[in-house]
Scaffold this active site. Structure first.
Site, mmCIF file in Angstrom:
data_model
loop_
_atom_site.group_PDB
_atom_site.id
_atom_site.type_symbol
_atom_site.label_atom_id
_atom_site.label_comp_id
_atom_site.label_asym_id
_atom_site.label_seq_id
_atom_site.Cartn_x
_atom_site.Cartn_y
_atom_site.Cartn_z
ATOM 1 C CG ASN A 106 88.642 -46.168 -42.130
ATOM 2 O OD1 ASN A 106 88.642 -45.361 -43.054
ATOM 3 N ND2 ASN A 106 89.635 -47.009 -41.920
ATOM 4 C CB CYS A 143 92.995 -44.534 -45.550
ATOM 5 S SG CYS A 143 91.837 -45.890 -45.469
ATOM 6 C CG HIS A 197 92.542 -42.320 -42.356
ATOM 7 N ND1 HIS A 197 91.285 -42.186 -42.910
ATOM 8 C CD2 HIS A 197 92.758 -43.655 -42.190
ATOM 9 C CE1 HIS A 197 90.773 -43.387 -43.071
ATOM 10 N NE2 HIS A 197 91.640 -44.291 -42.643
HETATM 11 N N1 ACO Z 1 83.070 -57.900 -32.144
HETATM 12 C C1 ACO Z 1 83.436 -58.730 -31.163
HETATM 13 N N2 ACO Z 1 84.595 -59.392 -31.171
HETATM 14 C C2 ACO Z 1 85.434 -59.192 -32.195
HETATM 15 C C3 ACO Z 1 85.117 -58.322 -33.250
HETATM 16 C C4 ACO Z 1 83.877 -57.662 -33.200
HETATM 17 N N3 ACO Z 1 83.480 -56.815 -34.153
HETATM 18 N N4 ACO Z 1 86.138 -58.320 -34.125
HETATM 19 C C5 ACO Z 1 87.076 -59.144 -33.649
HETATM 20 N N5 ACO Z 1 86.647 -59.687 -32.484
HETATM 21 C C6 ACO Z 1 87.339 -60.625 -31.611
HETATM 22 C C7 ACO Z 1 88.370 -61.427 -32.348
HETATM 23 O O1 ACO Z 1 87.780 -62.566 -32.931
HETATM 24 C C8 ACO Z 1 89.334 -61.796 -31.247
HETATM 25 O O2 ACO Z 1 88.796 -62.870 -30.530
HETATM 26 P P1 ACO Z 1 89.781 -64.016 -29.941
HETATM 27 O O3 ACO Z 1 90.680 -63.284 -28.991
HETATM 28 O O4 ACO Z 1 88.824 -64.954 -29.318
HETATM 29 O O5 ACO Z 1 90.499 -64.546 -31.128
HETATM 30 C C9 ACO Z 1 89.307 -60.585 -30.323
HETATM 31 O O6 ACO Z 1 88.070 -59.894 -30.638
HETATM 32 C C10 ACO Z 1 90.465 -59.625 -30.524
HETATM 33 O O7 ACO Z 1 90.578 -59.352 -31.913
HETATM 34 P P2 ACO Z 1 91.728 -58.497 -32.493
HETATM 35 O O8 ACO Z 1 91.608 -58.418 -33.973
HETATM 36 O O9 ACO Z 1 93.022 -58.981 -31.918
HETATM 37 O O10 ACO Z 1 91.358 -57.078 -31.832
HETATM 38 P P3 ACO Z 1 92.186 -55.750 -31.798
HETATM 39 O O11 ACO Z 1 92.316 -55.286 -30.422
HETATM 40 O O12 ACO Z 1 93.397 -55.794 -32.659
HETATM 41 O O13 ACO Z 1 91.159 -54.727 -32.499
HETATM 42 C C11 ACO Z 1 90.760 -53.635 -34.593
HETATM 43 C C12 ACO Z 1 90.761 -54.949 -33.839
HETATM 44 C C13 ACO Z 1 89.731 -52.727 -33.981
HETATM 45 C C14 ACO Z 1 90.403 -53.951 -36.045
HETATM 46 C C15 ACO Z 1 92.160 -52.993 -34.508
HETATM 47 O O14 ACO Z 1 93.159 -53.935 -34.770
HETATM 48 C C16 ACO Z 1 92.314 -51.836 -35.434
HETATM 49 O O15 ACO Z 1 91.613 -50.856 -35.370
HETATM 50 N N6 ACO Z 1 93.303 -51.890 -36.357
HETATM 51 C C17 ACO Z 1 93.504 -50.857 -37.322
HETATM 52 C C18 ACO Z 1 92.593 -51.111 -38.456
HETATM 53 C C19 ACO Z 1 92.497 -49.949 -39.391
HETATM 54 O O16 ACO Z 1 92.583 -48.820 -38.999
HETATM 55 N N7 ACO Z 1 92.280 -50.282 -40.655
HETATM 56 C C20 ACO Z 1 91.997 -49.350 -41.640
HETATM 57 C C21 ACO Z 1 93.207 -48.682 -42.176
HETATM 58 S S1 ACO Z 1 92.793 -47.527 -43.335
HETATM 59 C C22 ACO Z 1 92.572 -48.166 -44.917
HETATM 60 O O17 ACO Z 1 93.416 -48.011 -45.776
HETATM 61 C C23 ACO Z 1 91.320 -48.907 -45.272
#
Ligand code: ACO
Length: 336
Positions: free
Chosen positions: A293, A113, A263
């Site tokens: 993304n 990214c 990004h």
């Molecule tokens: N739908 C419903 N529930 C979900 C989903 C989904 N799609 N995904 C995860 N959950 C659940 C999890 O299982 C977890 O359940 P639990 O509490 O029972 O264990 C709960 O939701 C919370 O999950 P987290 O992963 O802790 O959620 P978080 O608030 O951290 O959000 C997210 C996740 C959206 C991925 C966030 O962490 C994020 O955006 N991080 C940055 C990711 C990013 O930008 N990555 C790309 C970088 S760029 C590159 O180089 C590719």
């Protein structure tokens, strides 16, 4: 000495639109969860016989048209992608399809990214120090081909796209890359990767003197692995610092910036970075609701939309920043 400026942009997305509701039919998720946590509503996914290389070519053609630069006058094509359709690189194929007949140099830049920001700075270095005049910087990725479509934690985030800009040599006084700042940290690799699948190799000698594990079997890559919370923390910590460093080199502060263009990973990351820099939401560019993304494509895709809609105007200053796998991150302060 020579300067460089941005003179055109273009973008292209696949035809298939996949909504959050569509995703809720294949994984246990909901429109509400995805919208609230990420700000994403739809993403585009390559389907049928669509190719990423063709998207890159389409985006590049549009950028050249806006710049009024003939393909023959392109002397460098930087294809920023981590999902090439050929591991040996796809830049030369893009060059061929564009019909750049005067044989420019073309190669790929792999930095997930952050790829587009690295490509933009590389273009400037090639122009300032290498005698190049018209550089196409293309960001194109298809992470849909590398996510596990049964993993709701990752498959909801990504989309496919391509975006491009033309960077052109100019007089130093007109220079449009005002400052930049680039970093990487392999320590954080475990938080986000599409890793080579290691096989158990036995390179010691077999009983009959043959080398075990030779010849090697065909290898493959794992699906995208991510620790979302760590990536989130990394982005919110490192991106504002990087933008401030780049602004400092440009002799500017966040108050001088017309647009913040990050990004497009997650609206909560965009909002958190804007808040830390004290940039109000009216000056923040965001289109991730429609595309998710799109990795190296996200910055030129959002720029292209903002330019063509009349939002970003000639002479305005943009603070752009990429961040992602590697880990890599970086910023560029550009004048459009
Ligand atoms: N739908 C419903 N529930 C979900 C989903 C989904 N799609 N995904 C995860 N959950 C659940 C999890 O299982 C977890 O359940 P639990 O509490 O029972 O264990 C709960 O939701 C919370 O999950 P987290 O992963 O802790 O959620 P978080 O608030 O951290 O959000 C997210 C996740 C959206 C991925 C966030 O962490 C994020 O955006 N991080 C940055 C990711 C990013 O930008 N990555 C790309 C970088 S760029 C590159 O180089 C590719």
């Amino acid at each position: 000495s020579k300067g460089c400026k941005l003179v055109g942009c273009g973008s292209a997305v696949p035809s298939l639109k996949v909504s959050n509701d569509d995703l809720s039919k294949i994984v246990d998720t909901s429109d509400e969860w995805i919208s609230v946590r990420t700000g994403i509503h739809n993403r585009r996914v390559l389907s049928g016989n669509e190719s990423l290389t063709a998207l890159a070519v389409e985006a590049a053609r549009k950028a050249l048209r806006m710049a009024q630069v003939d393909p023959d006058d392109v002397d460098l094509v930087l294809m920023c992608t981590s999902t090439p359709e050929d591991l040996f690189g796809s830049g030369p194929q893009v060059q061929k399809s564009l019909g750049c007949k005067r044989n420019p140099l073309a190669y790929d830049i792999t930095a997930a990214c952050s790829g587009f920001i690295l490509g933009l700075v590389s273009a400037a270095c090639h122009i300032r120090g290498g005698g190049f005049n018209n550089v196409l910087v293309i960001g194109a990725d298809s992470l849909s081909r590398h996510v596990d479509w049964t993993d709701r934690g990752t498959c909801i985030l990504f989309g496919d796209a391509a975006g491009a800009v033309v960077v052109q040599a100019c007089d130093n006084e007109e220079d449009g890359l005002l400052g930049f700042d680039l970093h990487s940290d392999g320590e954080g690799h475990r938080h986000l990767n599409v890793s080579f699948k290691e096989q158990e190799t036995h390179n010691e000698m077999g009983s009959n003197g043959s080398v075990l594990g030779f010849p090697p079997r065909r290898h493959s890559y794992s699906c995208l692995q991510m620790n979302g919370k760590e990536v989130f923390r990394f982005a919110v910590r490192c991106v504002p610092q990087s933008i401030e460093l780049a602004l400092g080199k440009a002799g500017l502060s966040a108050a001088n910036v017309d647009w913040l263009l990050l990004h497009q990973a997650n609206q909560r990351i965009v909002d958190a970075v804007a808040t830390r820099l004290d940039i109000p939401s009216e000056r923040v560019i965001s289109n991730l609701a429609n595309y998710g993304n799109t990795s190296a494509a996200s910055i030129p895709l959002a720029l292209d939309e903002a330019v063509r809609s009349g939002k970003v105007k000639s002479g305005q200053t943009i603070a752009a920043a990429g961040f992602g796998a590697g880990l890599t991150w970086g910023s560029a302060i550009v004048r459009w």
